[in-house]
Enzyme design. Structure first.
Site, PDB file in Angstrom:
ATOM      1  N   THR A 159      37.984  49.836  26.802  1.00 39.68           N
ATOM      2  CA  THR A 159      38.119  51.160  27.419  1.00 39.68           C
ATOM      3  C   THR A 159      37.288  51.141  28.711  1.00 39.68           C
ATOM      4  O   THR A 159      36.249  50.487  28.752  1.00 39.68           O
ATOM      5  CB  THR A 159      37.541  52.219  26.455  1.00 39.68           C
ATOM      6  OG1 THR A 159      38.413  52.348  25.352  1.00 39.68           O
ATOM      7  CG2 THR A 159      37.368  53.576  27.119  1.00 39.68           C
ATOM      8  N   ARG A 187      48.492  58.302  17.704  1.00 43.32           N
ATOM      9  CA  ARG A 187      47.032  58.437  17.547  1.00 43.32           C
ATOM     10  C   ARG A 187      46.389  58.765  18.901  1.00 43.32           C
ATOM     11  O   ARG A 187      46.709  58.175  19.924  1.00 43.32           O
ATOM     12  CB  ARG A 187      46.476  57.128  17.003  1.00 43.32           C
ATOM     13  CG  ARG A 187      44.960  57.080  16.860  1.00 43.32           C
ATOM     14  CD  ARG A 187      44.300  56.385  18.021  1.00 43.32           C
ATOM     15  NE  ARG A 187      42.872  56.174  17.792  1.00 43.32           N
ATOM     16  CZ  ARG A 187      42.024  55.761  18.731  1.00 43.32           C
ATOM     17  NH1 ARG A 187      42.451  55.505  19.947  1.00 43.32           N
ATOM     18  NH2 ARG A 187      40.748  55.596  18.454  1.00 43.32           N
ATOM     19  N   GLY A 189      42.637  59.121  20.816  1.00 44.60           N
ATOM     20  CA  GLY A 189      41.228  58.763  20.669  1.00 44.60           C
ATOM     21  C   GLY A 189      40.298  59.767  21.315  1.00 44.60           C
ATOM     22  O   GLY A 189      40.652  60.924  21.585  1.00 44.60           O
ATOM     23  N   ASP A 190      39.116  59.310  21.599  1.00 44.63           N
ATOM     24  CA  ASP A 190      38.055  60.173  22.124  1.00 44.63           C
ATOM     25  C   ASP A 190      38.117  60.373  23.635  1.00 44.63           C
ATOM     26  O   ASP A 190      37.615  61.364  24.165  1.00 44.63           O
ATOM     27  CB  ASP A 190      36.689  59.561  21.789  1.00 44.63           C
ATOM     28  CG  ASP A 190      36.581  58.146  22.335  1.00 44.63           C
ATOM     29  OD1 ASP A 190      37.430  57.301  21.961  1.00 44.63           O
ATOM     30  OD2 ASP A 190      35.686  57.880  23.161  1.00 44.63           O
ATOM     31  N   THR A 209      32.572  54.397  25.040  1.00 47.31           N
ATOM     32  CA  THR A 209      33.566  53.384  24.685  1.00 47.31           C
ATOM     33  C   THR A 209      33.292  52.891  23.273  1.00 47.31           C
ATOM     34  O   THR A 209      32.134  52.733  22.893  1.00 47.31           O
ATOM     35  CB  THR A 209      33.528  52.212  25.691  1.00 47.31           C
ATOM     36  OG1 THR A 209      34.132  51.054  25.083  1.00 47.31           O
ATOM     37  CG2 THR A 209      32.119  51.832  26.125  1.00 47.31           C
ATOM     38  N   GLY A 210      34.353  52.674  22.516  1.00 44.90           N
ATOM     39  CA  GLY A 210      34.186  52.220  21.141  1.00 44.90           C
ATOM     40  C   GLY A 210      35.141  52.948  20.213  1.00 44.90           C
ATOM     41  O   GLY A 210      36.152  53.487  20.658  1.00 44.90           O
ATOM     42  N   GLY A 212      36.989  55.454  18.585  1.00 44.24           N
ATOM     43  CA  GLY A 212      37.167  56.838  19.002  1.00 44.24           C
ATOM     44  C   GLY A 212      37.052  57.868  17.906  1.00 44.24           C
ATOM     45  O   GLY A 212      36.568  58.984  18.144  1.00 44.24           O
TER      46      GLY A 212
HETATM   47  N1  GLY Z   1      37.364  54.697  22.701  1.00 43.94           N
HETATM   48  C1  GLY Z   1      38.728  54.421  22.801  1.00 43.94           C
HETATM   49  C2  GLY Z   1      39.509  54.845  21.657  1.00 43.94           C
HETATM   50  O1  GLY Z   1      39.062  54.747  20.521  1.00 43.94           O
HETATM   51  O2  GLY Z   1      40.617  55.266  21.853  1.00 43.94           O
END
Ligand code: GLY
Length: 291
Positions: A159, A187, A189-190, A209-210, A212
């Site tokens: 990311t 889906r 994410g964050d 980043t990581g 989500g």
């Molecule tokens: N941090 C990126 C995701 O999990 O989508």
């Protein structure tokens, strides 16, 4: 004081790709710095930096994003201007070159914060963004291998994100991603969700980043911003929240953040997170694979 920090993702990186990843984030920081140095806004700086990484197929954002369980790229991006608390995001958008630009258009041209899926893509077309296939052969080959072993499931490579402070004292943050490899279609994410993977206020800017789902549950970026707003240095604020996440979820994530004085925080719980930063005090860019 001006400042910029950029990350290319706290995932697992092949040894052979690390130097190129560091060069990539350095180039992105330079693009953002150029905007700030010539009097541009932090919003333009984070946009410019993230676009560089979306266009670099090495990173999991824009062109070169990882593929979902069905072999499609579904892209998320978010952007936020701290001085006025405006935010925009797109989720599960498929065929655009720079999701961060569409997110910014959502922020500036609609009364919405988030648009998703086919309607986000329709909005992008209505706004003049050209059709673009972000799937690369390299990612397709990796998807085939990951699907065969189903082990790529827990990888979140690369990311990307940027935080910046401009001469007017305004902070901004932007984050863009293809999300998790082999994710369930649909889906989200964050990264596009304000307060989860991306957040900016008058006092703090954060890009994470990581994994989500954990950041959505923890409101990670907001938690870090709140600590910075109460006077904690950015590095300490990020380390505290990451430690809390590690205790709660065992989640390896990474964060870049900035405060309104240009203090930078770069923290990750993974073996690497290519990142680069520069502040008004520096003669040159700092660029590294690991903090
Ligand atoms: N941090 C990126 C995701 O999990 O989508």
């Amino acid at each position: 004081m001006i400042a910029i920090a950029v990350h290319g993702g706290a995932g697992r990186w092949d040894e052979a790709e690390r130097d190129a990843a560091v060069a990539g984030v350095r180039g992105a920081a330079a693009a953002g710095w150029q905007v700030l140095e010539t009097g541009g806004t932090s919003l333009d700086a984070v946009t410019a930096a993230v676009m560089v990484l979306e266009d670099d197929p090495l990173f999991n954002a824009g062109t070169g994003s990882v593929l979902n369980a069905e072999g499609d790229a579904e892209l998320d991006a978010g952007i936020m201007a701290g001085d006025v608390l405006t935010a925009g995001g797109v989720a599960c958008i498929r065929r655009v070159r720079n999701p961060v630009l569409v997110a910014r258009r959502v922020m500036e041209a609609t009364d919405c914060v988030l648009l998703a899926g086919a309607e986000a893509e329709r909005f992008a077309r209505d706004q003049g963004f050209a059709d673009h296939d972000p799937v690369t052969e390299r990612r397709r080959a990796r998807w085939r291998a990951a699907r065969a072993r189903q082990a790529g499931e827990r990888l979140v490579p690369g990311t990307v994100g940027a935080v910046a402070l401009d001469r007017g004292g305004r902070l901004a943050a932007a984050t863009s991603t293809g999300g998790r490899e082999l994710k369930r279609p649909g889906r989200i994410g964050d990264s596009p969700v304000p307060g989860a993977g991306n957040y900016a206020t008058a006092q703090a800017a954060v890009s994470a980043t990581g994994w989500g789902e954990f950041m959505l549950r923890m409101a990670t970026a907001k938690a870090i911003a709140t600590r910075i707003e109460s006077g904690e240095p950015p590095a300490s604020a990020a380390a505290s929240v990451l430690a809390e996440m590690a205790r709660s979820f065992g989640a390896p994530i990474g964060v870049i953040c900035l405060d309104a004085r240009g203090a930078v925080g770069i923290v990750h719980g993974t073996e690497g997170m290519p990142h680069a930063w520069r502040t008004g005090d520096d003669d040159d860019f700092n660029a590294r694979f690991a903090a």
